[in-house]
Design an enzyme around this catalytic site. Structure first.
Site, PDB file in Angstrom:
ATOM      1  CD  GLU A 163      55.011  51.765  18.443  1.00 44.90           C
ATOM      2  OE1 GLU A 163      54.754  52.968  18.622  1.00 44.90           O
ATOM      3  OE2 GLU A 163      56.123  51.350  18.100  1.00 44.90           O
ATOM      4  CD  GLU A 355      57.418  50.582  14.487  1.00 42.35           C
ATOM      5  OE1 GLU A 355      57.985  51.413  15.237  1.00 42.35           O
ATOM      6  OE2 GLU A 355      56.239  50.687  14.124  1.00 42.35           O
TER       7      GLU A 355
END
Ligand code: IFM
Length: 466
Positions: A163, A355
């Site tokens: 991320e 995720e």
């Protein structure tokens, strides 16, 4: 409609969120240690000092994973655990921990998926300039080499960075995450450029030195724009937003995936950022755009878009009272269809959901169990939409639930529980929630236990229905 035969089912965690800082093992400080110590930065003044104490309890945690039937486990290596100063001297006790973890996973027949960086940047390197320093990509590549040399005889699956939108956007631009900087746009984009170079150099390092044939990707994230209906004009509107770069923020996919996968910063992004774009060379772009084996996507939420009569894109507000998670993220199952569809059609890479999950109001009931029907409902709806992405033709290789354990949720401290397994942070007692048993059956049946027909409506009609 089913999942592919070799579909991989896993769960994910990250080092700072679960390991704890067991004293005396030579671990160096990260920007998160320093940030947590600053008054008012983290909810309740909490930190990852103990977290789930996974560093000492990893063997029991691997047993939990085995009981869950996990086929893969995604974890991150703490850079300052391996290199306490970020570079130079290696902490052999730190590396030995990951040795033991990987061995335990393999003994349990659980495939290790190793993330090299999940936000716990070495404090010593930050003090030398961090991601703004021109040598920072090389520092990351050198760290990568240490990990690869030690673990690549057993680890095949590698994720470079988790991320980048978050640790650059929240960490360096808005200051809500460590290291808490509020850089102007040009400095933010310079840090982002170094992150992209670090990714490229790390991929090169893995491929050059891994002992087992490596499978390499990375894991960007973002809220997914969803077509309000399946009409082509609404799908087109959502796709346009998915690839759009807003002039003042790094929260987008295009600025990250363009260089890393397509070999160039996006034209629209270059126009949007204008003079704030750092100088870069063709050689740098070649370094950044290394061939990848998969694209990891971390997907949690989405919002609906449609094409207005005049041809503009409209963001459609959700129906009042629309379902939310505990941390106020909108429940939007179609994100797990359209995110993979939009990413794959442009990037051409197989997708892994690295995720997905939710924070719920979980607590131990009088009967001693943790009942989390909302998480079961959430997972069933999202996985139903992922199955739809597979039916749409996206090669989806696997899915990692976030998270295995309740853990330290960054600036939110411990108040949001994302785990399949409940953690009592006073006693460190682990208690699999109802969703853990539900997920085990989903894994066992390769998704055949999911409800049919799909529980979530097509498109994002669930967000816009009144
Ligand atoms: O806990 C985080 C994780 O570290 C990164 N992705 C989102 C999760 C939930 O906020």
């Amino acid at each position: 409609m089913t999942f592919p035969a070799k579909f991989l089912w896993g769960a994910a965690t990250s080092a700072y969120q679960i390991e704890g800082r067991a004293p005396g093992d030579g671990l160096g400080s990260s920007v998160w240690d320093e940030f947590c110590a600053r008054p008012g930065r983290v909810q309740g003044g909490e930190s990852g000092a103990v977290a789930c104490d996974h560093y000492r309890r990893f063997a029991a945690d691997v047993q939990l994973m085995r009981d869950l039937g996990l086929q893969a486990y995604r974890f991150s290596v703490a850079w300052p655990r391996v290199l306490p100063a970020g570079r130079g001297a290696v902490n052999s006790a730190g590396l030995a921990f990951y040795d033991r973890l990987v061995d335990a996973l393999l003994a349990a027949r659980i495939e290790p998926w190793l993330t090299l960086f999940h936000w716990d940047y070495p404090l010593a390197l930050y003090r030398e300039g961090g991601w703004l320093h021109p040598d920072s990509p090389r520092w990351f590549a050198d760290y990568t080499r240490v990990v690869v040399d030690r673990l690549s005889d057993r680890v095949r699956h590698w994720i470079t960075l988790n991320e980048p939108q978050c640790f650059i956007g929240l960490g360096h631009q808005t200051g809500l995450h460590a290291p808490g900087d509020k850089l102007p746009l040009d400095r933010t984009l310079l840090a982002a450029h170094h992150v992209l170079l670090a990714h490229g150099l790390a991929v090169q390092t893995i491929r050059a030195h891994a002992k087992l044939p490596p499978v390499v990707g990375w894991s960007p994230t973002g809220e997914v724009p969803l077509p309000a209906t399946e009409a082509p004009e609404d799908v087109g509107a959502a796709r346009e937003v998915y690839w759009h770069v807003a002039p003042d923020s790094v929260w987008n996919m295009a600025w990250w995936l363009g260089p890393a996968v397509l070999g160039a910063y996006p034209e629209q992004g270059l126009r949007a950022y204008g003079a704030a774009v750092p100088r870069f060379t063709d050689a740098e772009m070649r370094t950044i755009s290394q061939p990848l084996d998969f694209l990891g996507l971390n997907i949690y939420h989405g919002y609906a878009c449609r094409r207005s009569g005049a041809g503009a894109v409209e963001i459609v507000p959700p129906t009042p009272g629309h379902a939310q998670t505990h941390n106020h993220w909108r429940v939007a199952p179609a994100a797990l269809r359209w995110g993979p569809v939009f990413a794959h059609e442009r990037c051409g890479l197989p997708v892994v959901i690295t995720e997905n999950g939710m924070a719920a109001h979980d607590s131990v009931s009088l009967d001693g169990a943790v009942h989390d029907p909302q998480r079961i409902d959430f997972l069933a709806r999202y996985l139903g939409q992922l199955r739809q992405a597979v039916a749409d033709g996206v090669p989806v290789l696997g899915y990692f639930a976030w998270s295995l354990l309740d853990n330290f949720e960054w600036a939110e401290g411990y108040r949001f529980r994302f785990g399949l397994v409940h953690v009592d942070f006073a006693t460190q007692r682990r208690l699999p929630k109802d969703s853990a048993r539900w997920y085990r059956e989903c894994i066992r049946s390769n998704g055949a236990s999911l409800p049919l027909p799909d529980p979530a409506p097509a498109g994002s009609a669930d967000l816009v229905r009144s």
